[in-house]
Design an enzyme around this catalytic site. Structure first.
Site, PDB file in Angstrom:
ATOM      1  NE  ARG A  79      -0.381   7.850   9.488  1.00 28.45           N
ATOM      2  CZ  ARG A  79      -0.034   6.931   9.925  1.00 28.45           C
ATOM      3  NH1 ARG A  79       0.714   6.922  11.485  1.00 28.45           N
ATOM      4  NH2 ARG A  79       0.039   5.871   9.617  1.00 28.45           N
ATOM      5  CE1 TYR A 207       2.957  14.737   1.977  1.00 28.66           C
ATOM      6  CE2 TYR A 207       3.035  12.794   3.532  1.00 28.66           C
ATOM      7  CZ  TYR A 207       2.878  13.415   2.243  1.00 28.66           C
ATOM      8  OH  TYR A 207       2.503  12.428   1.271  1.00 28.66           O
ATOM      9  CE  LYS A 216      -5.008   8.623   8.715  1.00 23.44           C
ATOM     10  NZ  LYS A 216      -5.703   7.347   8.609  1.00 23.44           N
ATOM     11  CG  HIS A 236      -7.164   3.716  10.274  1.00 19.33           C
ATOM     12  ND1 HIS A 236      -6.072   3.098  10.158  1.00 19.33           N
ATOM     13  CD2 HIS A 236      -7.211   4.332   9.355  1.00 19.33           C
ATOM     14  CE1 HIS A 236      -5.305   3.522   9.080  1.00 19.33           C
ATOM     15  NE2 HIS A 236      -6.087   4.413   8.537  1.00 19.33           N
ATOM     16  CB  SER A 258      -1.353   3.410   6.822  1.00 19.19           C
ATOM     17  OG  SER A 258      -1.933   3.971   8.258  1.00 19.19           O
ATOM     18  CB  CYS A 260      -3.407  -2.573   4.063  1.00 15.83           C
ATOM     19  SG  CYS A 260      -1.804  -2.808   4.976  1.00 15.83           S
ATOM     20  CG  ASP A 285      -8.209   6.883   6.293  1.00 19.17           C
ATOM     21  OD1 ASP A 285      -7.704   5.960   6.417  1.00 19.17           O
ATOM     22  OD2 ASP A 285      -7.662   8.010   6.754  1.00 19.17           O
ATOM     23  CB  SER A 376       3.907  10.644  -3.449  1.00 19.57           C
ATOM     24  OG  SER A 376       3.638   9.462  -4.170  1.00 19.57           O
ATOM     25  NE  ARG A 377      -0.392   9.128   1.978  1.00 21.46           N
ATOM     26  CZ  ARG A 377      -0.968   8.330   2.880  1.00 21.46           C
ATOM     27  NH1 ARG A 377      -2.256   8.573   2.770  1.00 21.46           N
ATOM     28  NH2 ARG A 377      -0.202   7.676   3.799  1.00 21.46           N
TER      29      ARG A 377
HETATM   30  C1  OXD Z   1      -2.698   6.710   6.875  1.00 17.18           C
HETATM   31  C2  OXD Z   1      -3.812   7.821   5.977  1.00 17.18           C
HETATM   32  O1  OXD Z   1      -1.648   7.018   7.330  1.00 17.18           O
HETATM   33  O2  OXD Z   1      -4.745   7.518   6.071  1.00 17.18           O
HETATM   34  O3  OXD Z   1      -3.366   5.935   7.575  1.00 17.18           O
HETATM   35  O4  OXD Z   1      -2.964   8.770   5.654  1.00 17.18           O
HETATM   36 MN    MN Z   2      -5.584   5.861   7.204  1.00 12.01          MN
END
Ligand code: OXD
Ligand code: MN
Length: 592
Positions: A79, A207, A216, A236, A258, A260, A285, A376-377
């Site tokens: 982000r 992305y 978001k 969040h 994010s 954590c 999330d 990476s996700r």
């Molecule tokens: C973040 C996510 O960046 O959930 O918080 O992707």
């Molecule tokens: Mn998040």
């Protein structure tokens, strides 16, 4: 303008939708318009196309059935908060923690960039529903995007297609979202929110949170703005249910910044000694929460999938995530092995002897760079989660008994404490600090204030957001208790003081027991803290009550420094800060 081919079935007569799609199509001038219906057949056809175009690579289907791989542009991996704007008439409405731009000017600039931007491309019309069908909290959005990768991700992360059109009916109340990749150039990257118009325009990125507009942008930034206006909260936060051996389920929402550990916490498997205890994931999330007729705060998860951080995910940290990502998952920016499996730092087993890194370069364990990008996700459907709560589609949501705030803090914050009341809890949430992670560009490791973990996601003035939190108390007969946790405290030699992961169940049990008024605690300047005997350590080999005491200790000197650090946020927001926060600060000072 060229005559466009219309693919997919339009399937709606909603005049507001048709008018907006027509207007955007005339602006962007795509060669084709594709209306997504969200069907399995459509997903299959689009996946084949994405592979042909090189947007996706088919992974080893024996090992990872239904899984695909994507690499984003190396300049486009997280982000971008510096390119994210809240566009309201007055700058004050966006507040000092957001980038602001005047809506008229910004819209003109972005629409100028979008003009003709889809020539030669397909514009995908993505109708999507955030939240369970039939829920008073749910919202419909339309994302118009020229990215097939976005379509396939939105298909996992939201309830996409027909279901959203059915929910909307003839109404013109839907979020309008336009996404143009352009040339994926950071110089021409803007993620802009127009809360007054329920509009989002995102250009120049392809992305994650920049482009999956339901997440978001709608669920948090526009959502928080609407929530304040309409008397609910967009947060969040993960949502989980804790089932006791007696069959009592207590629901908890938790806000951590994010990367954590929200996903790990939401999917936690209790340690062996906790026979009969079970965690149910409602969301990992985002929580949309509204007071129910019973006077309690009810929460739904607006999403339908998990966009989780891959590095560090393994069978110890999150076994349910490993099961969730074993099929029908899109992996982005992880490393690729020669047999088309995926790998990342912290995955189970030995690193592969050879791999291709997230940028497509040869990689071996001797390489100095990481194989997978730290942000990476995986994008995985929630239905894959063995611990998915049976309540996830309940339109009334689940009643929340506890709200937990937390951050990544090497010092100062004890493992857990309970705040004295809602007002004190709001103060503790408002002053959350956390070491920055790779989820956003910049500042790695620095402690920054991240109020309620919403700093990058609050769609209006943060001072008014705090005021809204205080105000919500008035509509709750039975407000949730508010807690703070810190899994990341370290000793002088840099070792974590608490084992974390599944062992966090021990802390969660204390929290749940506090909610039911059946656990002890000691009053401290920070709030109610468990004694070392109040947390069940049975079966936690090699971990002593003395170690727990260290994890729970409060160091007044560290707290003096913390108060000074918090001052920065108070100064930044002084213009709009609710006085309740200043009173709470004074109370803390006097207690210390
Ligand atoms: C973040 C996510 O960046 O959930 O918080 O992707
Ligand atoms: Mn998040």
């Amino acid at each position: 303008m060229k005559i466009m081919a219309m693919l997919g079935t339009c399937n709606t007569n909603n005049p507001a939708v048709l008018a907006w799609v027509k207007e955007m199509t005339e602006l962007c001038q795509p060669d084709r318009v594709f209306w997504c219906d969200g069907s399995a057949a459509e997903k299959e056809a689009l996946t084949v196309q994405a592979v042909e175009q090189g947007a996706l690579l088919k992974l080893n289907q024996d090992k990872l059935p239904g899984c695909y791989y994507h690499r984003s542009h190396p300049n486009d991996v997280a982000r971008v908060e510096q390119c994210t704007y809240i566009c309201t008439e007055s700058e004050d409405e966006a507040g000092p923690t957001n980038n602001w731009a005047a809506p008229k000017e910004m819209k003109a600039k972005l629409l100028g960039m979008a003009r003709g931007a889809m020539k030669g491309r397909t514009l995908y019309v993505i109708p999507y529903l955030m939240g369970p069908a039939g829920s008073p909290l749910s919202k419909v959005g339309f994302e118009l995007s020229d990215s097939i990768y976005v379509v396939l991700n939105m298909g996992i992360m939201t309830r996409m297609g027909r279901i959203a059109l059915d929910e909307l009916g003839d109404s013109d109340e839907f979020n309008r979202g336009l996404h143009c990749m352009l040339d994926v150039n950071p110089e021409r990257r803007y993620i802009c929110h127009f809360p007054h118009e329920n509009l989002i325009i995102s250009v120049g990125s392809a992305y994650g949170g920049n482009v999956l507009l339901g997440k978001k942008c709608l669920a948090l930034r526009i959502g928080s703005y609407l929530g304040r206006k309409q008397g609910w909260m967009a947060e969040h936060m993960l949502i989980l249910g804790v089932e006791s051996p007696a069959g009592e389920t207590t629901y908890v929402a938790a806000a951590f910044p994010s990367a954590c550990g929200k996903t790990n916490f939401a999917m936690m498997i209790p340690p062996e000694q906790f026979k009969g205890w079970k965690i149910w994931t409602v969301g990992d999330d985002i929580a949309w929460m509204k007071p129910g007729p019973d006077g309690r705060l009810h929460a739904v998860n607006p999403e339908a999938g998990y966009f989780g951080v891959a590095p560090g995910t393994n069978l110890k940290s999150n076994p349910n995530a490993m099961r969730s990502i074993a099929r029908n998952t899109i992996y982005t920016n992880v490393a690729l092995t020669p047999d088309l499996d995926v790998w990342w730092e912290g995955k189970d087993g030995e690193p592969p002897a050879q791999a291709t890194d997230w940028q497509g370069r040869p990689w071996t364990p001797a390489s100095k760079d990481k194989a997978a990008h730290p942000n990476s996700r995986f994008t995985a459907p929630m239905v894959n989660n063995p611990a998915l709560s049976p309540e996830v589609n309940n339109p009334h949501g689940v009643p929340i008994s506890a709200i937990i705030f937390g951050g990544r803090r090497a010092t100062t914050f004890p493992l857990v404490f309970e705040t004295f009341n809602w007002q004190h809890g709001v103060f503790v949430g408002a002053t959350v600090g956390s070491e920055m992670t790779a989820a956003a560009v910049g500042g790695l490791g620095q402690v920054r204030r991240d109020p309620m973990a919403m700093l990058p996601f609050c769609g209006y003035n943060m001072g008014d957001y705090f005021r809204h939190w205080f105000h919500m108390r008035k509509s709750l007969k039975f407000p949730p208790r508010i807690f703070h946790v810190n899994w990341f405290r370290k000793d002088a030699s840099g070792q974590f003081l608490w084992p974390g992961f599944g062992e966090n169940m021990r802390v969660l049990k204390w929290i749940v027991d506090r909610c039911h008024a059946r656990a002890n605690a000691t009053e401290t300047p920070l709030g109610w803290v468990p004694g070392s005997r109040d947390i069940d350590l049975s079966g936690l080999d090699g971990f002593s009550a003395e170690q727990l005491e260290k994890a729970l200790a409060i160091d007044v000197e560290e707290w003096r420094r913390e108060l000074l650090m918090q001052e920065e946020l108070f100064l930044k927001l002084h213009h709009s800060l609710p006085k309740e926060l200043l009173f709470q600060r004074e109370l803390l000072v006097s207690r210390l």
